[in-house]
Design an enzyme around this catalytic site. Structure first.
Site, PDB file in Angstrom:
ATOM      1  N   SER A   8      -8.733   8.117   8.858  1.00 19.40           N
ATOM      2  CA  SER A   8      -7.857   8.123   7.506  1.00 19.40           C
ATOM      3  C   SER A   8      -8.966   7.590   6.062  1.00 19.40           C
ATOM      4  CB  SER A   8      -6.633   6.744   7.059  1.00 19.40           C
ATOM      5  OG  SER A   8      -6.036   6.981   6.346  1.00 19.40           O
ATOM      6  N   HIS A  33      -7.896  12.389   8.582  1.00 19.92           N
ATOM      7  CA  HIS A  33      -6.271  11.685   8.226  1.00 19.92           C
ATOM      8  C   HIS A  33      -6.426  11.705   6.758  1.00 19.92           C
ATOM      9  CE1 HIS A  33      -2.305  10.389   9.306  1.00 19.92           C
ATOM     10  NE2 HIS A  33      -2.563   9.382   8.190  1.00 19.92           N
ATOM     11  N   ASP A  35      -4.477  10.924   3.550  1.00 20.83           N
ATOM     12  CA  ASP A  35      -2.788  10.085   3.505  1.00 20.83           C
ATOM     13  C   ASP A  35      -2.641  10.473   1.508  1.00 20.83           C
ATOM     14  OD1 ASP A  35      -2.090   8.560   5.135  1.00 20.83           O
ATOM     15  OD2 ASP A  35      -4.027   7.462   5.097  1.00 20.83           O
ATOM     16  N   MET A  37      -0.034   9.850  -0.883  1.00 27.06           N
ATOM     17  CA  MET A  37       0.916   9.053  -1.770  1.00 27.06           C
ATOM     18  C   MET A  37       1.624   9.601  -2.988  1.00 27.06           C
ATOM     19  SD  MET A  37      -0.022   5.800  -0.175  1.00 27.06           S
ATOM     20  CE  MET A  37      -1.118   5.268   0.749  1.00 27.06           C
ATOM     21  N   HIS A  66      -0.934  13.733   5.879  1.00 25.70           N
ATOM     22  CA  HIS A  66      -0.023  12.854   6.061  1.00 25.70           C
ATOM     23  C   HIS A  66       0.482  12.480   4.331  1.00 25.70           C
ATOM     24  CE1 HIS A  66       1.731   8.546   7.464  1.00 25.70           C
ATOM     25  NE2 HIS A  66       2.459   9.712   7.000  1.00 25.70           N
ATOM     26  N   MET A  68       3.280  11.410   2.181  1.00 25.31           N
ATOM     27  CA  MET A  68       3.942  10.032   1.538  1.00 25.31           C
ATOM     28  C   MET A  68       4.385  10.136   0.161  1.00 25.31           C
ATOM     29  SD  MET A  68       1.844   7.054   3.640  1.00 25.31           S
ATOM     30  CE  MET A  68       0.613   8.574   3.157  1.00 25.31           C
ATOM     31  N   MET A 137       4.746   5.831  12.655  1.00 23.67           N
ATOM     32  CA  MET A 137       4.272   4.954  11.966  1.00 23.67           C
ATOM     33  C   MET A 137       4.405   2.991  12.106  1.00 23.67           C
ATOM     34  SD  MET A 137       3.053   6.191   9.318  1.00 23.67           S
ATOM     35  CE  MET A 137       2.210   4.829   8.610  1.00 23.67           C
ATOM     36  N   GLY A 142       2.267   2.751   2.519  1.00 20.92           N
ATOM     37  CA  GLY A 142       1.964   2.781   1.528  1.00 20.92           C
ATOM     38  C   GLY A 142       0.351   2.579   1.270  1.00 20.92           C
ATOM     39  N   GLY A 145      -5.229  -1.896   5.583  1.00 22.24           N
ATOM     40  CA  GLY A 145      -5.307  -3.335   5.880  1.00 22.24           C
ATOM     41  C   GLY A 145      -3.997  -3.328   6.298  1.00 22.24           C
ATOM     42  N   ASP A 175      -0.605   4.982  13.071  1.00 17.50           N
ATOM     43  CA  ASP A 175      -0.848   5.522  11.836  1.00 17.50           C
ATOM     44  C   ASP A 175      -0.322   3.871  11.214  1.00 17.50           C
ATOM     45  OD1 ASP A 175      -2.452   5.941   9.268  1.00 17.50           O
ATOM     46  OD2 ASP A 175      -0.620   7.533   9.366  1.00 17.50           O
ATOM     47  N   GLY A 176      -1.550   2.924  10.972  1.00 17.92           N
ATOM     48  CA  GLY A 176      -1.578   1.670  11.110  1.00 17.92           C
ATOM     49  C   GLY A 176      -1.457   0.408  12.033  1.00 17.92           C
TER      50      GLY A 176
END
Ligand code: DX5
Ligand code: ZN
Length: 216
Positions: A8, A33, A35, A37, A66, A68, A137, A142, A145, A175-176
């Site tokens: 990611s 990956h 993201d 948003m 991905h 979001m 998830m 959002g 870390g 993911d996460g």
């Protein structure tokens, strides 16, 4: 089962994004990956099609996007054109899920459906035959870390059982908060694609951490 690692870039140094993608590739990751948003479905903003398209020529690795965003159907075409190989939308978004997944498939891309930690896993079952992957998830979407939410593990296991029972070939992605320890828990529960941001881009040895995610 062959574990795939998707890096990611949310955790990468954006001032030299191209080099960071190359660094991930050289360390042996399987996918990149990305993201997207919108500052609405999630409070954070990241990047969209122009940034994705600007790094498309850097690598031949699959782009695992991905989304979001609140209304993903409006973004499918530009994200596909920017060079996405997999486009994952959220089941909690406001678009018509079936129509949007069909839109992704009609563009020749792999369709993914993502689910937030508090949404019941059974909600994705009606769509499984359309899906290349389900993205479970393991943190609230959002931000990078964050700490892995252990309660999500039962969802991975239930989904894996359901996929096997129904002879489907949908892959499970997580993911996460993924690191060597949480990766093992996810692999043991049936996850095949592991997304990691911080654990890889902040590593002293990128390649060693890629191997650690695979349990090697
Ligand atoms: C979070 C994003 C993740 C994020 C993961 O909403 O979907 O892909 O980059 O970051 P880490 O691996 O740092 O938890
Ligand atoms: Zn993500």
């Amino acid at each position: 089962m062959n574990t795939l690692v998707s890096a990611s870039v949310l955790a990468a140094d954006f001032s030299r994004l191209g080099e960071e993608v190359k660094r991930a590739e050289q360390a042996g990751v399987d996918m990149i990956h990305l993201d997207v948003m919108d500052g609405n479905f999630v409070s954070n903003l990241s990047f969209g099609a122009p940034v994705i398209s600007s790094i498309r020529s850097i690598t031949d690795l699959e782009f695992d996007t991905h989304l979001m965003v609140r209304t993903p159907h409006t973004l499918i075409e530009p994200i596909a054109q920017a060079g996405a190989d997999i486009i994952t939308i959220h089941i909690e978004s406001e678009s018509n899920i079936k129509d949007t997944l069909q839109m992704i498939k009609d563009l020749g891309k792999g369709a993914g459906l993502s689910i937030k930690p508090n949404t019941p896993i059974e909600d994705v079952y009606p769509y499984l035959d359309m899906l290349r992957l389900v993205l479970v998830m393991t943190v609230e979407p959002g931000y990078g870390g964050q700490a892995f939410i252990t309660e999500t593990v039962d969802k991975i296991a239930s989904l894996n059982k359901y996929i096997k029972k129904n002879n489907l070939d949908t892959q499970i992605e997580v993911d996460g908060g993924i690191n060597a320890d949480t990766a093992k828990i996810c692999r043991d529960s049936g996850a095949e694609i592991l997304v990691a941001g911080t654990y890889l881009f902040a590593a002293d040895d990128f390649a060693r951490n890629v191997n650690a995610l695979r349990g090697e």
